[in-house]
Design a protein around this motif. Structure first.
Motif, short mmCIF file in Angstrom:
data_model
loop_
_atom_site.label_atom_id
_atom_site.label_comp_id
_atom_site.label_asym_id
_atom_site.label_seq_id
_atom_site.Cartn_x
_atom_site.Cartn_y
_atom_site.Cartn_z
N ASP A 298 -5.79 0.70 0.24
CA ASP A 298 -4.93 -0.45 0.52
C ASP A 298 -4.11 -0.76 -0.73
O ASP A 298 -4.52 -1.54 -1.57
CB ASP A 298 -5.76 -1.65 0.95
CG ASP A 298 -4.92 -2.86 1.35
OD1 ASP A 298 -3.68 -2.74 1.33
OD2 ASP A 298 -5.50 -3.90 1.67
N SER A 299 -2.97 -0.08 -0.87
CA SER A 299 -2.03 -0.33 -1.98
C SER A 299 -2.70 -0.18 -3.34
O SER A 299 -2.53 -1.02 -4.22
CB SER A 299 -1.40 -1.73 -1.83
OG SER A 299 -0.76 -1.86 -0.60
N GLY A 300 -3.43 0.90 -3.51
CA GLY A 300 -4.17 1.12 -4.75
C GLY A 300 -3.40 1.90 -5.80
O GLY A 300 -2.23 2.23 -5.65
N ILE A 301 -4.11 2.22 -6.89
CA ILE A 301 -3.55 2.96 -8.02
C ILE A 301 -4.58 4.02 -8.44
O ILE A 301 -5.77 3.73 -8.52
CB ILE A 301 -3.26 2.04 -9.22
CG1 ILE A 301 -2.25 0.95 -8.84
CG2 ILE A 301 -2.72 2.85 -10.40
CD1 ILE A 301 -1.97 -0.03 -9.96
N ALA A 302 -4.12 5.24 -8.72
CA ALA A 302 -4.98 6.31 -9.21
C ALA A 302 -4.67 6.60 -10.67
O ALA A 302 -3.50 6.59 -11.08
CB ALA A 302 -4.78 7.57 -8.37
N ASN A 303 -5.71 6.86 -11.46
CA ASN A 303 -5.56 7.14 -12.88
C ASN A 303 -6.38 8.37 -13.27
O ASN A 303 -7.49 8.56 -12.77
CB ASN A 303 -6.04 5.97 -13.75
CG ASN A 303 -5.66 4.62 -13.22
OD1 ASN A 303 -6.46 3.98 -12.56
ND2 ASN A 303 -4.46 4.18 -13.51
N TYR A 321 -11.32 10.85 -13.50
CA TYR A 321 -10.45 10.53 -12.36
C TYR A 321 -10.98 9.27 -11.67
O TYR A 321 -12.16 9.19 -11.32
CB TYR A 321 -10.42 11.73 -11.41
CG TYR A 321 -9.92 11.49 -10.01
CD1 TYR A 321 -8.77 10.72 -9.75
CD2 TYR A 321 -10.57 12.06 -8.93
CE1 TYR A 321 -8.31 10.54 -8.45
CE2 TYR A 321 -10.12 11.90 -7.63
CZ TYR A 321 -8.99 11.13 -7.40
OH TYR A 321 -8.55 10.96 -6.11
N HIS A 322 -10.09 8.30 -11.49
CA HIS A 322 -10.47 7.01 -10.93
C HIS A 322 -9.34 6.47 -10.06
O HIS A 322 -8.16 6.72 -10.34
CB HIS A 322 -10.75 6.03 -12.08
CG HIS A 322 -10.90 4.59 -11.65
ND1 HIS A 322 -9.85 3.71 -11.58
CD2 HIS A 322 -12.00 3.89 -11.28
CE1 HIS A 322 -10.29 2.52 -11.18
NE2 HIS A 322 -11.57 2.62 -10.99
N TRP A 323 -9.70 5.77 -9.01
CA TRP A 323 -8.69 5.00 -8.28
C TRP A 323 -9.38 3.79 -7.67
O TRP A 323 -10.58 3.77 -7.44
CB TRP A 323 -7.99 5.84 -7.21
CG TRP A 323 -8.84 6.26 -6.04
CD1 TRP A 323 -9.60 7.39 -5.96
CD2 TRP A 323 -9.00 5.57 -4.79
NE1 TRP A 323 -10.24 7.44 -4.75
CE2 TRP A 323 -9.88 6.33 -4.00
CE3 TRP A 323 -8.48 4.37 -4.27
CZ2 TRP A 323 -10.26 5.95 -2.71
CZ3 TRP A 323 -8.86 3.98 -2.99
CH2 TRP A 323 -9.74 4.77 -2.23
N ASP A 324 -8.61 2.74 -7.47
CA ASP A 324 -9.13 1.57 -6.77
C ASP A 324 -8.01 0.92 -5.97
O ASP A 324 -6.84 1.32 -6.08
CB ASP A 324 -9.79 0.56 -7.73
CG ASP A 324 -8.84 -0.03 -8.75
OD1 ASP A 324 -7.60 0.13 -8.62
OD2 ASP A 324 -9.31 -0.65 -9.72
#
Length: 326
Positions: A298-303, A321-324
């Motif tokens: 839901d409109s997240g960001i990956a890093n 690797y992370h996203w939330d």
């Protein structure tokens, strides 16, 4: 574990005692959150008071001016990324999606079940020319199209924190120092479950904008770099200026200190919280945000994070690797 907690909140998963997921509870919670999200989205926006808004804008500028030397000291080189559709996939281009360059003699990345991973992004390092990173070759980011987390290692009982996020089981970062060898066809994706935040068959070209950017408000390193947390700064300011609304000031500051968007290098942003602890040496390697085509939950960001020394040496075997999402 802060990272796991953030993603569980983001995806609406509810873990039962002992780590067993209760599906019924998950379904009910997801439905409830969906209704709440729809209700909030449908609510008419509050009309802003122009005078109060102007007061908050001035206060935000005043606070940031007092932090200017620290902000400048925290700056890192960044390549902001603009994505445009590709009429035809270019094998060695900087892009999101599309076909990965791959040469013979190297095993193609797969998940623990043997399923080929999917090219998320490919960066031509000679084109990006990020300070502190290798200047030649291709850097590729692969993720999984099966499971709940797009290959991120959020539910590993043997690892925690950034150590878990570095376990490259459902993702891989591959560096080709020399991409001059003839390419071979990557394995075809099998049928079955295919859940991704983007369309791999609709590649988008990366264009890089070279800039520098300072630390963002959601960064775990903010208190140490700025002397105190942003909330503490706001509270102190409001005590000295009782006419100022703390929520309005916080919103104005967070808008200026947002580090969202697509980027290579620079500082990260998050919809929940930074998975790194204060003092962590991992810096942002690549960030891909949600937009009109790409959607992380839901409109997240990956890093993707890397130790700064590993980046200088061109060693990409310990990338996290992370996203939330909301």
């Amino acid at each position: 574990m802060k990272t796991l907690h953030a993603v569980l909140l983001s995806t609406g998963l509810v873990a039962a005692v002992g780590g067993v997921v209760a599906y019924a509870a998950y379904a009910y919670t997801a439905e409830l959150r969906g209704r709440m999200h729809d209700a909030v989205s449908a609510a008419p926006p509050k009309k802003a008071d122009p005078a109060a808004q102007a007061l908050s804008e001035r206060a935000a500028e005043e606070l940031l001016a007092s932090l200017r030397p620290r902000l400048v000291a925290s700056e890192r080189p960044v390549r902001h990324i603009a994505l445009t559709p590709m009429a035809q996939d270019q094998l060695k281009a900087s892009k999101v999606g599309g076909r990965a360059y791959w040469a013979a003699g190297r095993d193609y990345p797969r998940d623990p079940g043997g399923r080929p991973l999917v090219l998320l992004a490919q960066v031509d390092l000679a084109e990006a020319r990020l300070d502190g990173a290798p200047q030649q070759g291709l850097l590729q980011f692969f993720i999984s199209d099966s499971g709940d987390y797009y290959g991120a290692n959020f539910d590993d009982p043997k690892h925690d924190g950034m150590d878990a996020l570095r376990q490259a089981r459902g993702f891989r970062v591959v560096h080709w120092p020399d991409a001059s060898a003839p390419a071979v066809a990557p394995p075809a994706r099998p049928g079955g479950e295919q859940r991704l935040p983007f369309e791999p068959d609709q590649p988008r070209r990366m264009r890089f904008i070279a800039e520098r950017e300072s630390l963002g408000s959601n960064d775990s390193g903010w208190p140490a770099a700025m002397g105190e947390s942003l909330d503490e700064r706001v509270e102190a300011y409001v005590r000295a200026h009782p006419e100022q609304d703390s929520d309005a000031l916080t919103d104005a500051l967070f808008e200026r200190l947002s580090r969202s968007g697509h980027k290579f290098g620079g500082h990260p942003d998050f919809t929940q919280s930074d998975p790194r602890e204060a003092g962590d040496r991992q810096v942002l390697l690549l960030q891909l945000d949600s937009d009109e085509v790409m959607m992380w939950g839901d409109s997240g960001i990956a890093n993707f994070f890397i130790d700064s020394d590993d980046l200088k040496r061109g060693e990409f075997g310990r990338v996290a690797y992370h996203w939330d999402c909301y």
